[in-house]
Structures are given as C-alpha cells and as structure tokens.
Design a protein around this motif. Structure first.
Motif, mmCIF file in Angstrom:
data_model
loop_
_atom_site.group_PDB
_atom_site.id
_atom_site.type_symbol
_atom_site.label_atom_id
_atom_site.label_comp_id
_atom_site.label_asym_id
_atom_site.label_seq_id
_atom_site.Cartn_x
_atom_site.Cartn_y
_atom_site.Cartn_z
ATOM 1 N N UNK A 95 -5.980 43.113 2.413
ATOM 2 C CA UNK A 95 -5.218 44.130 3.118
ATOM 3 C C UNK A 95 -5.747 45.527 2.867
ATOM 4 N N UNK A 96 -6.621 45.679 1.876
ATOM 5 C CA UNK A 96 -7.123 47.027 1.574
ATOM 6 C C UNK A 96 -8.588 47.223 1.938
ATOM 7 N N UNK A 97 -9.340 46.146 2.174
ATOM 8 C CA UNK A 97 -10.743 46.333 2.482
ATOM 9 C C UNK A 97 -11.493 45.046 2.764
ATOM 10 N N UNK A 106 -13.208 50.095 2.116
ATOM 11 C CA UNK A 106 -11.765 50.175 2.324
ATOM 12 C C UNK A 106 -11.432 50.394 3.794
ATOM 13 N N UNK A 107 -10.366 49.764 4.227
ATOM 14 C CA UNK A 107 -9.893 49.906 5.595
ATOM 15 C C UNK A 107 -8.430 49.477 5.634
ATOM 16 N N UNK A 108 -7.822 49.575 6.791
ATOM 17 C CA UNK A 108 -6.445 49.127 6.955
ATOM 18 C C UNK A 108 -6.187 48.791 8.411
ATOM 19 N N UNK A 109 -5.279 47.852 8.654
ATOM 20 C CA UNK A 109 -4.918 47.530 10.031
ATOM 21 C C UNK A 109 -3.758 48.419 10.482
ATOM 22 N N UNK A 110 -3.311 48.225 11.689
ATOM 23 C CA UNK A 110 -2.289 49.102 12.266
ATOM 24 C C UNK A 110 -0.978 49.019 11.505
ATOM 25 N N UNK A 111 -0.621 47.820 11.043
ATOM 26 C CA UNK A 111 0.655 47.665 10.342
ATOM 27 C C UNK A 111 0.620 48.388 8.994
ATOM 28 N N UNK A 112 -0.483 48.193 8.225
ATOM 29 C CA UNK A 112 -0.569 48.878 6.931
ATOM 30 C C UNK A 112 -0.677 50.386 7.117
ATOM 31 N N UNK A 122 -7.294 54.970 -0.403
ATOM 32 C CA UNK A 122 -8.640 54.561 -0.800
ATOM 33 C C UNK A 122 -9.644 54.774 0.329
ATOM 34 N N UNK A 123 -9.157 54.830 1.553
ATOM 35 C CA UNK A 123 -10.041 55.033 2.697
ATOM 36 C C UNK A 123 -10.610 56.443 2.713
ATOM 37 N N UNK A 154 -8.144 44.556 -7.484
ATOM 38 C CA UNK A 154 -7.136 45.325 -8.213
ATOM 39 C C UNK A 154 -6.520 46.424 -7.356
ATOM 40 N N UNK A 155 -6.973 46.582 -6.116
ATOM 41 C CA UNK A 155 -6.494 47.685 -5.274
ATOM 42 C C UNK A 155 -5.522 47.162 -4.226
#
Length: 528
Positions: free
Chosen positions: A8-10, A27-33, A47-48, A174-175
């Motif tokens: 969910x973080x990358x 690091x990345x994220x989708x629309x919901x996160x 983190x992005x 860990x992230x």
C-alpha cells in the motif's frame, strides 16, 4: 529492474549494485490511500514527497536492525536501509534496502502438512513478541506494520530459514501505507491505537516516541553493547538523534504546507508559486477550493458516466450468453471450463511458490482422471439454473395464477420449492450418469439440494468438501483449500495474498475437511 511486488505504500524492484543485489522501494499510493491521507494530513503519503519522512524510514530501519538482534538473536532480522533518494521518473522518493531471498509462509495444501508450523511460529513467536518490544521501546506506529490488529502485516515478513527449531525471518516492510486507525479487531482500536493518537496528538502513522526510545536505549545500554559491540551501539545513538530531528521536521509541518510541498514535488506548481502560497496560506485554501469545485463536478457528471458507459459497452454480451448456455447444456464444455479454472489456480500457486513442480504435475495428472473438478461445473449449473427458476417463480407462476390456471397453494409451492425441484432433477441425472460410469455418486449434493433456501445452492461445494475428506481426495482438497484461500484473498480491506486473513480461511478449510473426515468414519465402518 525486476518487479518484486507492491504494497500500500510502494512498489519494490530488484536491482544489481556494486555491493550486490538490493531491493528498491519506490513510494506511491492509490486513490483510496491518497484520499485517506488527504483527510487526516492534508496531503498523500508523506514518503512520496517529504524528504524528512523518507529519512525517518531510513534511520528507523537502521535502528531496528540492531534492536531486533538484541530482542530475537538470529530468529529475526530487518531488511536494512542502504540508501535513499529522489526518483525523477515517478516523481517520488525511493528507499534502497538489503535484498532478502526469503519466501512467504506456506499455505496449507494436501502435500505440506509438515509446514503448518510456519504461520504459527511467525505469529506467536515473532510478530506478537515484536509488538510488545516495539511498544516498550517507543515505536508505537511500527506496531501496525508488525501486525497488531492488522492481518495484512503478515506479508511484511519472509521466512529465510525453514527449520522449526532454528527458524529465521526477515522483516521487509516497515513503512505504512495508511494511518493505523482501521484494525480488524476494533477492541485494539480503543485499547491501543486511539490512546496512542491522543498521546502523540495526531493520527498514528509510523510515529516514534523519542523520549521513550532514548530512555529504553539508556536503560539497556550494557546489554546492547554486549550484543552489538561498542561501535554499532554508538552509531545507533547517532541514528536516533537523526531520527528525532527528521521526525520533528516532518510531524510538525502545518497541514497547508504539506499540501503545497506535495504539489511542488509533483511539479504541479513552481517554486515561486509555492513560496507565494507559503506566505499567504489563505490564497492556497482559495485555490484548492476552486480546484475542488471544478474537479468534483467534472468527475461526477462527465468522467464517471463515461466510465460506466464504457464498462457496460465493453462487456461481450453475446459471448457471455453463449458461454452461459454452453455451461448449462454441454457437459464437455462444462468440464473444460472447470479444468481450465483449476489449471489457472495451480499456475498461480506455482508462481507464489506455494506448490512445487512435482506437486503441480500430480494435480494436473488427476485433473483429467478425478471427478472432483466436475463438481465445479455442476455448481455453476446450479447457479445458472437460478436465472430460469427465478423467472418461473416470480413471472410465469404469478401470470398462471392471475390467469386462473393454478390456485394459491400451487403458487406458494412453486415459490418455495422451485429451486429444490430444479436442483434435484439435475443432480438426479448426474447421479445416474456417475453410477453408470463407476464414479462417486454425489448423494451429499442431492440431499442438500433438497433444502428450499440459499443453503441449497451450496450443494456441490458441500459435495466437494465431502469428497476432499476421503483418503484419495487430494485434488478435491486442493480445490477446497484454494477456494477458501481466495475468500481470504478477496476479503475487503484486510484481505490479500499472504495475509493472516488468507491463512485463516486456508486453515479453516483444513479444519472443516478434518471435521467431515471424522463424521465419515462411523458411516464407513457400518458400510464395511
């Protein structure tokens, strides 16, 4: 770069470096996160775009690599951070870590009863003790990634030494991807996570209580120096100072500044614009409100209807209807569909290294000689017949009643027993056919299909479970284990591959099969 996986973080990639192979997390994220982070923090996953947050991730790994050695010896290690930086292609930060060759803990299937210890050891001897150590040393936010109330965290750990007496695991992720506010066990939310939110004065997201960490390190100085050595201990003290510095910079940033810096890092505003907005926050809020006012109506009134139209237009209706009738009326096609499905599932288990080539070959050999896969097609027929049954129950029967061709009692009979009648007729034909071919007679499906409720629809799944409980039902057991595992995989929010949710359903299938086996034994003795 070789793609290894995503959380969910990358996304994580395998690279070659002068010092050997490394795992690079971009690091990345989708629309919901993104939406969740916007709500709580005013910007997507830090983190992005936030260099201080990235540095916190870097130093936390370095610190915890030493601490888990102190807590667990060789039983647990951390994929230590080796470097970090900006990824221009994705316009987000990246973190390089040591590459670990471990594997996810094994799912249960007919050939690996000797590996059931893996998930038990990981949960009870590694994750749960780790959660207690993290809380004691001040790593409150990291407890989420260690699995407290979070079944998804199971896939943050890989098994590197497959030995029940001398096991070794590595903690690779860990992230966090989201704030620690949606545990599966809501009791944990009120007893741990919410109190910690009040303590840290913000939603919990990888937060470290620096005062408690420093106190813990000082209190255990002798033991840490004996375990690590004086030089690594001093380096850890330096890392803790850096962690505290970067965490203060990250966590104390005002909400509007986070939004501005995110847009700047993504290239959506210039440096000059960012400075102007930082000096005049109200201008930024006006800009965001105007942007939201333009964006939301456009997405709701234009983009969403277009997407819905394209989705329904892309459905091959003719092919679907054609395949539907072929499944209902052509046994050979039905068998092909069922066996193709099982074959795809076997390939997926092989990709995940949950079964070996030899085990897959065994299942494939029996796939064309075992009756178990046929029950998948029969189950599909039961579901497919519901379309015609419901049309008869709710359209034709009322019309017959309105025309005076049937009375009230007959109408009620059709409404209640339409499903059982159709299932019984079909299953009876299958029983005669199975008897003629010398195959197992699906009597379990026959009797359960007589039940006039939704329960009757699972007649053939129950038959599959019954067959799986037999001494020669390895293929049937695999299909049952895989079906239950897929439920855990598709479970909303807390599901997914290699999660504790998937393992819970997978082992639940094994318990169910063993329970049915015990029920079969008295009946088998009477028959013999």
């Amino acid at each position: 770069m070789e793609f290894l996986g995503a959380g969910r973080s990358g996304e994580v990639f395998l690279l070659d470096s002068p010092d050997g192979k490394i795992a690079r997390k971009i690091f990345y994220g989708d629309k919901i996160t993104h939406l969740i982070h916007y709500f709580f923090f005013g910007a997507p996953n830090p983190y992005i775009w936030n260099e201080d947050a990235l540095n916190c991730a870097y130093y936390r790994r370095r610190i915890l690599q030493n601490l888990v050695q102190f807590w667990f010896g060789s039983h647990l290690t951390v994929a230590n951070a080796t470097d970090r930086g900006w990824n221009e292609e994705s316009k987000s930060y990246q973190l390089d870590t040591e590459f670990s060759k471990g594997e996810a803990v094994a799912l249960h299937h007919p050939f690996n009863h000797d590996k059931d210890w893996q998930v038990e050891v990981l949960v009870h001897r590694v994750m749960q003790p780790l959660q207690k150590w993290l809380i004691k040393s001040g790593f409150d936010g990291l407890v989420w990634q260690a699995g407290k109330g979070n079944p998804v965290a199971l896939n943050n750990f890989l098994l590197t030494q497959d030995d029940p007496d001398n096991y070794q695991f590595v903690w690779i992720d860990l992230e966090s991807g989201v704030p620690a506010l949606i545990p599966l066990n809501f009791l944990t939310l009120f007893t741990f996570y919410l109190p910690k939110c009040f303590h840290h004065k913000r939603p919990l997201f990888d937060d470290v209580d620096m005062d408690r960490l420093n106190a813990y390190i000082e209190m255990n100085r002798v033991g840490l120096e004996e375990t690590l050595g004086s030089k690594p201990y001093d380096e850890m003290l330096s890392d803790i100072e850096y962690l505290g510095y970067h965490q203060r910079n990250w966590k104390e940033m005002p909400r509007f500044q986070r939004s501005i810096h995110y847009q700047l890092k993504k290239g959506k505003i210039t440096e000059t614009e960012a400075n102007r907005y930082l000096q005049n926050p109200w201008r930024w809020y006006i800009r965001e409100l105007m942007r939201l006012g333009r964006k939301v109506p456009y997405k709701l009134l234009v983009r969403l209807p277009v997407k819905v139209f394209k989705f329904f237009a892309s459905i091959p209706y003719f092919g679907f209807v054609r395949g539907f009738f072929k499944v209902l009326f052509f046994r050979r096609y039905r068998l092909k569909v069922a066996r193709d499905y099982v074959n795809r599932r076997l390939e997926r288990w092989m990709e995940r290294k949950q079964i070996t080539d030899e085990e897959s070959d065994y299942f494939l050999h029996h796939l064309h000689n075992d009756y178990s896969s046929e029950y998948l097609g029969d189950f599909g027929v039961h579901l497919g017949m519901k379309v015609f049954v419901k049309v008869f129950e709710y359209i034709i029967s009322p019309l017959l009643y309105a025309a005076g061709l049937i009375n009230e009692g007959t109408l009620v009979f059709f409404l209640i027993f339409g499903g059982p009648i159709s299932r019984t007729l079909y299953t009876s034909l299958q029983m005669f056919q199975a008897a003629g071919e010398g195959k197992e007679i699906p009597w379990v499906a026959f009797f359960i299909g007589l039940i006039p409720s939704l329960f009757g629809n699972i007649a053939y799944p129950c038959q599959m479970i019954y067959s799986a409980s037999g001494s020669r039902g390895k293929l049937a057991r695999f299909i049952v284990y895989d079906t239950f595992s897929r439920v855990g995989d598709k479970f909303p929010i807390w599901g997914g591959e290699d999660t504790l949710t998937e393992h819970y359903f997978n082992h639940g299938a094994d318990r169910l099969v063993r329970w049915v086996t015990l029920l079969r034994r008295p009946f088998q003795r009477r028959v013999s």
